[in-house]
Design an enzyme around this catalytic site. Structure first.
Site, PDB file in Angstrom:
ATOM      1  N   GLU A 186       0.722  -0.658  -5.133  1.00  0.00           N
ATOM      2  CA  GLU A 186      -0.411   0.256  -5.159  1.00  0.00           C
ATOM      3  C   GLU A 186       0.118   1.623  -5.586  1.00  0.00           C
ATOM      4  O   GLU A 186       0.522   2.454  -4.776  1.00  0.00           O
ATOM      5  CB  GLU A 186      -1.076   0.330  -3.773  1.00  0.00           C
ATOM      6  CG  GLU A 186      -2.404   1.094  -3.795  1.00  0.00           C
ATOM      7  CD  GLU A 186      -2.387   2.355  -2.951  1.00  0.00           C
ATOM      8  OE1 GLU A 186      -3.449   2.958  -2.779  1.00  0.00           O
ATOM      9  OE2 GLU A 186      -1.307   2.739  -2.465  1.00  0.00           O
ATOM     10  N   ASP A 210       0.845  -1.191   0.000  1.00  0.00           N
ATOM     11  CA  ASP A 210       0.000   0.000   0.000  1.00  0.00           C
ATOM     12  C   ASP A 210       0.886   1.248   0.000  1.00  0.00           C
ATOM     13  O   ASP A 210       1.993   1.240   0.536  1.00  0.00           O
ATOM     14  CB  ASP A 210      -0.900  -0.021   1.237  1.00  0.00           C
ATOM     15  CG  ASP A 210      -2.247   0.634   0.997  1.00  0.00           C
ATOM     16  OD1 ASP A 210      -2.636   0.779  -0.176  1.00  0.00           O
ATOM     17  OD2 ASP A 210      -2.921   0.983   1.976  1.00  0.00           O
ATOM     18  N   ASP A 217     -11.464   1.050  -0.812  1.00  0.00           N
ATOM     19  CA  ASP A 217     -11.823   2.443  -0.551  1.00  0.00           C
ATOM     20  C   ASP A 217     -12.912   2.976  -1.476  1.00  0.00           C
ATOM     21  O   ASP A 217     -13.327   4.130  -1.329  1.00  0.00           O
ATOM     22  CB  ASP A 217     -10.588   3.339  -0.685  1.00  0.00           C
ATOM     23  CG  ASP A 217      -9.651   3.235   0.509  1.00  0.00           C
ATOM     24  OD1 ASP A 217     -10.121   2.869   1.604  1.00  0.00           O
ATOM     25  OD2 ASP A 217      -8.457   3.536   0.347  1.00  0.00           O
TER      26      ASP A 217
END
Length: 245
Positions: A87, A40, A140
């Site tokens: 990511e 991430d 998200d």
């Protein structure tokens, strides 16, 4: 004002001296549990925004250099064979793009970010590259049905036109088909979209500290017909499974 998360920074100097042992142990455990591990906020390995303790906003921060390829090489030596995904979303610059290229890791393409009618996005399916992981949305994002209801009307209209969607009630299958048809080596679809659920099944809403990560799939929600339809799409687009008869 920026995003003031309040979390402490990693001590990259110490981590470098210990050959990133704290990180590589985390990766080792994760690799034993999952087929792939997503890093991430990958862009922070190139450079990250550091805000002094006590700041009222994130405006007072500065960019600091991240560990870059030194970290990637150490991770690969310590956990060989670990499948990593970068990511690479958010504020990208040449340094992040160079690190992604040098690392050889697949980045991410998210369909829900694609449909600004004023520009041709890299996230539109016809612009996907093979070496990426395609998503309809991440944890998200809203679900397909929720996004179509709440998105900018011009973006929602563009998406409906792009996928030739006649009804919002079946739009999730059009998005899944569109994602499967891309050249992306791997695609990931959340079960909320496979089941065609609305915003109530959304996993996370950024910026809100409560009411997230509560959705669970009920027993029996994924029917044999749903599995068959996914299997047929996988077979049609050569994604590792022969379509059922």
């Amino acid at each position: 004002d920026g995003q003031l998360w309040g979390n402490p920074l990693y001590n990259w100097g110490y981590l470098r001296r210990t050959r990133y042992r704290w990180w590589t142990e985390r990766l080792r455990v994760s690799a034993s549990l999952f087929d792939s591990v997503r890093i991430d906020h990958f862009r922070a390995l190139a450079s990250y925004w550091a805000v002094p303790v006590g700041s009222g906003t994130a405006k007072t921060g500065v960019w600091l250099k991240g560990p870059g390829m030194d970290f990637i090489r150490a991770a690969r030596r310590a956990v060989p064979g670990c499948s990593l995904i970068a990511e690479d979303l958010g504020l990208l610059d040449d340094g992040v793009r160079r690190l992604l290229k040098d690392s050889g890791l697949p980045g991410m393409k998210v369909l829900q970010f694609a449909f600004d009618p004023k520009s041709e996005s890299d996230y539109l399916p016809h612009n996907f590259i093979k070496d990426c992981v395609g998503y309809i949305g991440t944890h998200d994002n809203d679900t397909v049905r929720g996004w179509l209801k709440n998105a900018d009307p011009d973006e929602a209209r563009f998406a409906m036109q792009y996928f030739s969607i006649a009804s919002e009630g079946t739009a999730h299958w059009s998005f899944i088909r569109g994602l499967y048809a891309t050249p992306a080596n791997r695609v990931i679809v959340q079960m909320q979209d496979v089941l065609g659920l609305g915003s109530a099944a959304r996993m996370n809403t950024p910026g809100y500290s409560e009411g997230n990560w509560l959705w669970r799939m009920r027993p029996g929600a994924a029917s044999a017909d749903t599995a068959k339809k996914l299997g047929q799409l996988a077979g049609t687009y050569c994604r590792g499974r022969k379509a059922p008869a």
